[in-house]
Design a protein around this motif. Structure first.
Motif, PDB file in Angstrom:
ATOM      1  N   VAL A  39     -11.926   0.842  -4.656  1.00 53.52           N
ATOM      2  CA  VAL A  39     -12.225   2.262  -4.771  1.00 53.52           C
ATOM      3  C   VAL A  39     -11.494   2.845  -5.899  1.00 53.52           C
ATOM      4  N   HIS A  40     -10.407   2.787  -5.843  1.00 49.84           N
ATOM      5  CA  HIS A  40      -9.316   3.786  -6.413  1.00 49.84           C
ATOM      6  C   HIS A  40      -8.818   3.038  -7.751  1.00 49.84           C
ATOM      7  N   GLY A  41      -9.120   1.694  -8.163  1.00 51.20           N
ATOM      8  CA  GLY A  41      -8.612   1.236  -9.322  1.00 51.20           C
ATOM      9  C   GLY A  41      -7.054   0.824  -9.216  1.00 51.20           C
ATOM     10  N   THR A  42      -6.503   0.863 -10.334  1.00 56.99           N
ATOM     11  CA  THR A  42      -5.044   0.463 -10.304  1.00 56.99           C
ATOM     12  C   THR A  42      -4.117   1.675  -9.482  1.00 56.99           C
ATOM     13  N   MET A  43      -3.439   1.023  -8.546  1.00 57.47           N
ATOM     14  CA  MET A  43      -2.405   2.076  -7.792  1.00 57.47           C
ATOM     15  C   MET A  43      -1.107   1.599  -7.743  1.00 57.47           C
ATOM     16  N   ARG A  44      -0.207   2.541  -7.522  1.00 59.72           N
ATOM     17  CA  ARG A  44       1.169   2.440  -7.189  1.00 59.72           C
ATOM     18  C   ARG A  44       1.321   1.895  -5.820  1.00 59.72           C
ATOM     19  N   TYR A  45       2.453   1.468  -5.489  1.00 59.45           N
ATOM     20  CA  TYR A  45       2.953   0.907  -4.177  1.00 59.45           C
ATOM     21  C   TYR A  45       2.535   2.075  -3.251  1.00 59.45           C
ATOM     22  N   SER A  46       3.387   3.174  -3.662  1.00 57.47           N
ATOM     23  CA  SER A  46       3.143   4.298  -2.820  1.00 57.47           C
ATOM     24  C   SER A  46       1.904   5.091  -2.626  1.00 57.47           C
ATOM     25  N   GLU A  47       1.064   4.773  -3.435  1.00 52.61           N
ATOM     26  CA  GLU A  47      -0.328   5.274  -3.433  1.00 52.61           C
ATOM     27  C   GLU A  47      -1.326   4.608  -2.225  1.00 52.61           C
ATOM     28  N   LEU A  48      -0.854   3.185  -2.581  1.00 54.38           N
ATOM     29  CA  LEU A  48      -1.396   2.401  -1.466  1.00 54.38           C
ATOM     30  C   LEU A  48      -1.140   2.753  -0.072  1.00 54.38           C
ATOM     31  N   ALA A  49       0.234   2.816  -0.100  1.00 50.67           N
ATOM     32  CA  ALA A  49       1.075   3.316   1.274  1.00 50.67           C
ATOM     33  C   ALA A  49       0.329   4.469   1.923  1.00 50.67           C
ATOM     34  N   ALA A  50       0.173   5.371   1.093  1.00 50.12           N
ATOM     35  CA  ALA A  50      -0.323   6.912   1.628  1.00 50.12           C
ATOM     36  C   ALA A  50      -1.785   6.682   1.813  1.00 50.12           C
ATOM     37  N   GLN A  51      -2.629   5.911   0.978  1.00 51.35           N
ATOM     38  CA  GLN A  51      -3.838   5.685   1.393  1.00 51.35           C
ATOM     39  C   GLN A  51      -4.441   4.842   2.642  1.00 51.35           C
ATOM     40  N   ILE A  52      -3.518   3.897   2.911  1.00 49.64           N
ATOM     41  CA  ILE A  52      -3.811   3.220   4.222  1.00 49.64           C
ATOM     42  C   ILE A  52      -2.690   3.514   5.262  1.00 49.64           C
ATOM     43  N   GLU A  53      -3.113   4.514   6.073  1.00 44.75           N
ATOM     44  CA  GLU A  53      -2.322   4.942   7.126  1.00 44.75           C
ATOM     45  C   GLU A  53      -1.967   4.065   8.187  1.00 44.75           C
ATOM     46  N   GLY A  54      -0.748   3.963   8.495  1.00 49.29           N
ATOM     47  CA  GLY A  54      -0.352   3.193   9.713  1.00 49.29           C
ATOM     48  C   GLY A  54       0.284   1.824   9.365  1.00 49.29           C
ATOM     49  N   VAL A  55       0.147   1.421   7.831  1.00 49.93           N
ATOM     50  CA  VAL A  55       0.812   0.375   7.341  1.00 49.93           C
ATOM     51  C   VAL A  55       2.321   0.589   7.257  1.00 49.93           C
ATOM     52  N   SER A  56       2.776  -0.642   7.750  1.00 48.28           N
ATOM     53  CA  SER A  56       4.417  -0.534   7.716  1.00 48.28           C
ATOM     54  C   SER A  56       4.652  -0.949   6.074  1.00 48.28           C
ATOM     55  N   GLN A  57       6.132  -0.590   5.716  1.00 49.76           N
ATOM     56  CA  GLN A  57       6.441  -0.971   4.386  1.00 49.76           C
ATOM     57  C   GLN A  57       6.497  -2.440   4.379  1.00 49.76           C
ATOM     58  N   LYS A  58       6.868  -3.041   5.468  1.00 51.24           N
ATOM     59  CA  LYS A  58       7.109  -4.568   5.391  1.00 51.24           C
ATOM     60  C   LYS A  58       5.634  -5.220   5.441  1.00 51.24           C
ATOM     61  N   MET A  59       4.743  -4.706   6.211  1.00 56.74           N
ATOM     62  CA  MET A  59       3.291  -5.314   6.181  1.00 56.74           C
ATOM     63  C   MET A  59       2.628  -5.183   4.933  1.00 56.74           C
TER      64      MET A  59
END
Length: 125
Positions: A39-59
């Motif tokens: 949906v969003h195209g290329t994303m940074r790690y932090s953008e993905l983490a913000a987009q997917i609420e509830g996912v831990s950094q490890k997961m």
């Protein structure tokens, strides 16, 4: 067998390697990451983490590594301060997008019906 060559896989067979792939793409963090990147195209790690609420950094890290290993995403590191890491779907990852996007939409649309079925089932027990 070389990549791109076809052979018969049967996921109903206990030792079929396609089961591992089904397990990977059936993981909620993997499937949500694929849809987010689609949906969003290329994303940074932090953008993905913000987009997917509830996912831990490890997961999220484990999911992205698995997706990269399976050829579903590419990871690009840009030397800067701080280091910039971008993720993008590969053609193989993009081929999964319509399926996973539709599955996500189906789940959202049918959740009230599933909740009602669960409640009915639980009250009968």
């Amino acid at each position: 067998m070389e990549p791109g060559m076809s052979c018969a896989y049967d996921a109903f067979t206990a030792n079929c390697p396609s089961r591992r792939l089904l397990e990977a793409i059936g993981n909620k963090w993997v499937s949500l990451s694929i849809v987010a990147l689609g949906v969003h195209g290329t994303m940074r790690y932090s953008e993905l983490a913000a987009q997917i609420e509830g996912v831990s950094q490890k997961m999220l890290t484990q999911s992205l590594r698995r997706m990269e290993r399976d050829g579903l995403v590419t990871r690009t590191v840009t030397p800067s301060v701080p280091v910039r890491t971008d993720y993008e779907l590969t053609p193989l990852g993009r081929s999964l997008l319509p399926l996973l996007h539709d599955l996500k939409e189906w789940a959202q649309e049918h959740m009230p019906t599933v909740d009602a079925a669960r409640a009915e089932y639980d009250s009968a027990r």
